[in-house]
Design an enzyme around this catalytic site. Structure first.
Site, short mmCIF file in Angstrom:
data_model
loop_
_atom_site.label_atom_id
_atom_site.label_comp_id
_atom_site.label_asym_id
_atom_site.label_seq_id
_atom_site.Cartn_x
_atom_site.Cartn_y
_atom_site.Cartn_z
CB CYS A 24 -1.79 -0.25 8.13
SG CYS A 24 -2.37 -1.46 6.92
CB CYS B 298 -19.46 -0.07 7.54
SG CYS B 298 -18.47 -1.04 8.69
CB CYS C 236 -19.38 -4.59 3.64
SG CYS C 236 -18.66 -3.00 4.17
CB CYS D 78 -2.25 3.98 7.95
SG CYS D 78 -3.27 4.76 6.67
CB CYS E 220 -15.91 -7.25 5.05
SG CYS E 220 -17.24 -7.11 6.26
NE ARG F 169 -19.00 -5.59 11.69
CZ ARG F 169 -19.05 -5.01 10.50
NH1 ARG F 169 -17.95 -4.79 9.82
NH2 ARG F 169 -20.21 -4.67 9.98
CB CYS G 33 -0.91 0.00 1.23
SG CYS G 33 -2.06 1.41 1.28
#
Length: 381
Positions: free
Chosen positions: A72, A202, A142, A69, A109, A272, A65
């Protein structure tokens, strides 16, 4: 406690607590913890009974990626030894999803690393959504693909997506300390795009990154204002090879207080328990079911969770029941006002400013995922 009686009354009326009340929940002592769980449990049962919704993650594209972040394991510059692979084909993703659905999951998801999808990526995911829905009647899907450009949420909706996930993660005031390659406002914009396109929004948070109680309350109040249908509460998994590898700031008791605060502030939203529950809640996971009405089944994006059968046993032993595809997740008032996952008939759903106490570093509980999507091994579901 007068505080808890007040919060229960407000939760049953869907009335927003004051910031002082939310902070007071986080500041309660361990001696008061069971009282906090009991109070928040009354609110949870009012809107969701004893049902637990199961969700299953499929990592469509792992690692590599370009975003930075800090939490992550897939970030730019990550040294974490995670699985790395490019896009799964629709049939591969559908096969991975089938394992979770067979284990009792109601929602799949679909997640892909990256800043945001290209139009070609949206086409890929659209084909994957169709493949999953063609083979699994009643499943909710999702998508979680990063920052959305204009028109992409509408295309995902047309392809059959029911929801879109994009977390705020932390407070606006501290967001720049966690990520520099995009802004907090970018994240808010994507959640709003999903909402406007008719997708069930979400959006949630990550706790345990060194934030203060005020930061936690700030992000949860921002979520309440955005009004997502579901709110994933992640507990930081401190991967070796990431900037936050040494951040072990959570105890099981603090995790329960955080979940209780989220329930009081967002009483009728699907709360969740997401990544990190096995690492930080540990043997206290069954108590968390009295606060949250939704969990992920099996493994996460780049880390392993407990066995899917253990999740099912935990739910049954705690006196809860798995929510079936024949049940609508959200309370009726949220559906009739435009909420819901869109996959059911007639539009139905689917304290202190100081840093928290440091917990023991349980690196033995962080297991990099080596099975399921992107491998030749059977998934954990």
């Amino acid at each position: 406690m007068d505080l808890l009686n007040t919060l229960v009354d407000k939760g049953l009326r869907r009335e927003l607590p004051t910031r002082e009340e939310a902070l007071a929940v986080l500041a309660t002592s361990d001696d008061e913890l069971l009282d906090v769980v009991t109070a928040a449990g009354k609110v949870r049962r009012q809107w969701f009974g004893r049902r637990v919704k199961l969700n299953y993650l499929v990592n469509l594209k792992s690692g590599l990626c370009p975003e930075d972040c800090s939490y992550c394991s897939q970030r730019l510059g990550s040294k974490a030894e995670i699985l790395k692979y490019t896009w799964l084909k629709p049939d591969q993703a559908s096969e991975a999803a089938a394992a979770g659905l067979a284990g009792g999951a109601k929602r799949v998801c679909l997640v892909a690393s990256g800043r945001g999808p290209t139009d070609r990526d949206v086409d890929r995911v659209s084909d994957t959504i169709k493949a999953i829905k063609d083979q699994n009647e009643g499943v909710e899907v999702c998508a979680c693909l990063g920052l959305l450009s204009d028109g992409q949420a509408e295309r995902l909706r047309e392809a059959g997506a029911d929801a879109y996930n994009h977390n705020l993660n932390t407070s606006e005031g501290t967001y720049g300390d966690i990520t520099t390659t995009h802004t907090y406002a970018d994240r808010v914009d994507t959640v709003q795009k999903a909402h406007a396109a008719g997708l069930s929004a979400c959006s949630g948070l990550i706790a345990g990154m060194g934030e203060s109680d005020e930061d936690l309350v700030d992000v949860v109040y921002a979520l309440r204002a955005l009004d997502p249908d579901s709110i994933p509460v992640n507990f930081l998994i401190p991967f070796e090879g990431t900037p936050l590898a040494k951040e072990w700031n959570l105890t099981p008791q603090r995790c329960l207080r955080i979940l209780a605060m989220v329930r009081f502030v967002c009483p009728d939203a699907e709360v969740r328990i997401a990544g990190g529950r096995e690492v930080h809640l540990r043997t206290m996971q069954p108590l968390a079911l009295h606060l949250a009405n939704s969990i992920f089944l099996g493994d996460y994006l780049t880390s392993e969770g407990q066995a899917g059968k253990a999740d099912l046993d935990m739910i049954a032993d705690a006196g809860f029941e798995v929510e079936g595809t024949d049940r609508v997740t959200l309370p009726e008032h949220r559906i009739t006002t435009g909420g819901g996952c869109g996959s059911h008939e007639e539009g139905g759903a689917c304290g202190s400013a100081s840093a928290p106490p440091v917990g023991e570093a349980r690196t033995d509980l962080v297991a990099v995922r080596r099975r399921g999507a992107g491998t030749d091994l059977a998934p954990n579901a």
